[in-house]
Design a protein around this motif. Sequence first.
Motif, mmCIF file in Angstrom:
data_model
loop_
_atom_site.group_PDB
_atom_site.id
_atom_site.type_symbol
_atom_site.label_atom_id
_atom_site.label_comp_id
_atom_site.label_asym_id
_atom_site.label_seq_id
_atom_site.Cartn_x
_atom_site.Cartn_y
_atom_site.Cartn_z
ATOM 1 N N HIS A 1 0.822 -1.211 0.000
ATOM 2 C CA HIS A 1 0.000 0.000 0.000
ATOM 3 C C HIS A 1 0.855 1.258 0.000
ATOM 4 C CE1 HIS A 1 -3.630 -2.313 0.532
ATOM 5 N NE2 HIS A 1 -3.222 -2.833 1.676
ATOM 6 N N GLN A 2 1.853 1.273 0.865
ATOM 7 C CA GLN A 2 2.616 2.495 1.081
ATOM 8 C C GLN A 2 3.537 2.841 -0.087
ATOM 9 O OE1 GLN A 2 4.547 1.552 4.786
ATOM 10 N NE2 GLN A 2 2.639 1.632 5.967
ATOM 11 N N GLU A 3 4.225 1.856 -0.624
ATOM 12 C CA GLU A 3 5.209 2.135 -1.659
ATOM 13 C C GLU A 3 4.639 2.099 -3.065
ATOM 14 O OE1 GLU A 3 9.219 0.568 0.663
ATOM 15 O OE2 GLU A 3 8.769 -0.152 -1.345
ATOM 16 N N LEU A 4 3.752 1.161 -3.333
ATOM 17 C CA LEU A 4 3.214 1.031 -4.684
ATOM 18 C C LEU A 4 1.915 1.802 -4.870
ATOM 19 C CD1 LEU A 4 3.864 -2.771 -5.379
ATOM 20 C CD2 LEU A 4 5.276 -0.803 -6.004
ATOM 21 N N GLY A 5 1.339 2.250 -3.759
ATOM 22 C CA GLY A 5 0.078 2.975 -3.846
ATOM 23 C C GLY A 5 -1.077 2.104 -4.301
ATOM 24 N N VAL A 6 -0.981 0.816 -4.064
ATOM 25 C CA VAL A 6 -2.010 -0.121 -4.513
ATOM 26 C C VAL A 6 -3.156 -0.162 -3.503
ATOM 27 C CG1 VAL A 6 -2.539 -2.552 -4.917
ATOM 28 C CG2 VAL A 6 -0.457 -1.549 -5.873
ATOM 29 N N THR A 7 -4.364 0.001 -4.013
ATOM 30 C CA THR A 7 -5.566 -0.254 -3.234
ATOM 31 C C THR A 7 -6.159 -1.559 -3.731
ATOM 32 O OG1 THR A 7 -6.026 2.110 -2.924
ATOM 33 C CG2 THR A 7 -7.862 0.576 -2.618
ATOM 34 N N LEU A 8 -6.239 -2.530 -2.859
ATOM 35 C CA LEU A 8 -6.744 -3.830 -3.272
ATOM 36 C C LEU A 8 -8.217 -3.733 -3.668
ATOM 37 C CD1 LEU A 8 -5.169 -6.183 -0.579
ATOM 38 C CD2 LEU A 8 -4.321 -5.695 -2.877
ATOM 39 N N LYS A 9 -8.550 -4.359 -4.772
ATOM 40 C CA LYS A 9 -9.944 -4.443 -5.201
ATOM 41 C C LYS A 9 -10.718 -5.353 -4.272
ATOM 42 C CE LYS A 9 -12.673 -5.334 -9.390
ATOM 43 N NZ LYS A 9 -12.583 -5.780 -10.815
ATOM 44 N N PHE A 10 -10.034 -6.350 -3.725
ATOM 45 C CA PHE A 10 -10.669 -7.330 -2.846
ATOM 46 C C PHE A 10 -9.852 -7.431 -1.558
ATOM 47 C CE2 PHE A 10 -11.257 -8.660 -7.306
ATOM 48 C CZ PHE A 10 -12.619 -8.404 -7.407
ATOM 49 N N PRO A 11 -10.049 -6.495 -0.623
ATOM 50 C CA PRO A 11 -9.207 -6.464 0.576
ATOM 51 C C PRO A 11 -9.413 -7.648 1.514
ATOM 52 C CG PRO A 11 -10.947 -4.817 0.701
ATOM 53 C CD PRO A 11 -10.962 -5.348 -0.689
ATOM 54 N N THR A 12 -10.569 -8.313 1.432
ATOM 55 C CA THR A 12 -10.794 -9.529 2.209
ATOM 56 C C THR A 12 -11.460 -10.570 1.308
ATOM 57 O OG1 THR A 12 -13.072 -9.238 3.032
ATOM 58 C CG2 THR A 12 -11.326 -7.998 4.160
ATOM 59 N N TYR A 13 -11.561 -11.789 1.826
ATOM 60 C CA TYR A 13 -12.196 -12.857 1.053
ATOM 61 C C TYR A 13 -13.659 -12.569 0.774
ATOM 62 C CZ TYR A 13 -14.053 -14.497 5.571
ATOM 63 O OH TYR A 13 -14.693 -14.579 6.777
ATOM 64 N N ARG A 14 -14.304 -11.733 1.587
ATOM 65 C CA ARG A 14 -15.734 -11.460 1.400
ATOM 66 C C ARG A 14 -15.985 -10.733 0.079
ATOM 67 N NH1 ARG A 14 -14.124 -10.073 6.333
ATOM 68 N NH2 ARG A 14 -14.742 -11.400 8.083
ATOM 69 N N GLU A 15 -15.232 -9.667 -0.161
ATOM 70 C CA GLU A 15 -15.388 -8.952 -1.425
ATOM 71 C C GLU A 15 -15.032 -9.851 -2.605
ATOM 72 O OE1 GLU A 15 -14.386 -5.945 1.783
ATOM 73 O OE2 GLU A 15 -13.535 -7.849 1.109
ATOM 74 N N GLY A 16 -13.985 -10.637 -2.427
ATOM 75 C CA GLY A 16 -13.552 -11.513 -3.499
ATOM 76 C C GLY A 16 -14.581 -12.565 -3.849
ATOM 77 N N LEU A 17 -15.148 -13.213 -2.835
ATOM 78 C CA LEU A 17 -16.134 -14.263 -3.088
ATOM 79 C C LEU A 17 -17.413 -13.692 -3.688
ATOM 80 C CD1 LEU A 17 -15.714 -16.582 0.032
ATOM 81 C CD2 LEU A 17 -14.922 -16.991 -2.303
ATOM 82 N N ARG A 18 -17.822 -12.515 -3.231
ATOM 83 C CA ARG A 18 -19.025 -11.905 -3.817
ATOM 84 C C ARG A 18 -18.814 -11.612 -5.299
ATOM 85 N NH1 ARG A 18 -19.212 -8.922 1.198
ATOM 86 N NH2 ARG A 18 -18.407 -7.049 0.160
#
Length: 290
Positions: A264-281
């Motif tokens: 997050h800090q160096e690459l400035g990446v915001t995860l599209k799926f920060p937990t398994y819940r968003e990913g599974l949905r």
Amino acid sequence: MSKLFCFGLGYSAARIARTLASEGWQIAGTARTQKGADTISAAGYQPFIFDGQTPNSAIAEALAASTHVLISAPPGDDDPVLRHHGDDLRRAASLNWIGYLSTIGVYGDRNGGWVDETSATDATSVRGRQRVAAEASWLALGQSLHVPTQIFRLAGIYGVGRSAIDKLREGTAHRIIKPDQVFNRIHVDDIARTVCAAMVGPTMSQVYNVTDDEPAPPQDVVTYAAELLGVAPPPEVPYADAQLSPMARSFYADNKRASNARLHQELGVTLKFPTYREGLRAILAELSGG
């Protein structure tokens, strides 16, 4: 023009390739079999067969024109890519970035404690120790060539076709209970997002943990997937009674929480799926045509 060559253009690397191809990159990569090479060709990329046992002379020419090289193929007693094509890489005059997909398994077991990229590697499995050695070899090559080289330590990879939802639908899901056991995961789309950010951004750290924000017990993931599907979850099975393959059992030997703060800090990446819940949905929506 930017040209990516992937050793092992499989599940994760293919998602990275698709992202870059949409931005005009040329893509080439290897598969172990002709069937795999046909899949690469069907995606619009240049295919090569490399089984890790013998070199492919045609790869040298492709590497000579490549600006970026990504290694997704696993090592054995040594790294087959370096063994058979290390000299080709050393002669690749256009090369300006090397990436290696590794695993958080290199940290070994921490009894549920946290690790970050500054933590010492202490792999408990043969595969983990092979990864540690391969990481060192690739970093050494990059240093000798003065080419930026980055290691991406991936958590458990999931996505469409490789998720608790797929396993529940196939009837192969299990809820194995090992007290206090947790795992990190990472959606394949977030692997692509992270690696692509590192490739095109300013070179910073050499190692990144590519994991989600929430280490969680594996049975919780299956339970949540069952809730999404509206089905009863499979019964709980104590770890001691579980019928697991040696490889599957080896995953349970390590218990740790991996920090992704550097991502997050160096690459400035915001995860599209920060937990398994968003990913599974999202997986369910895609599988349902949503």
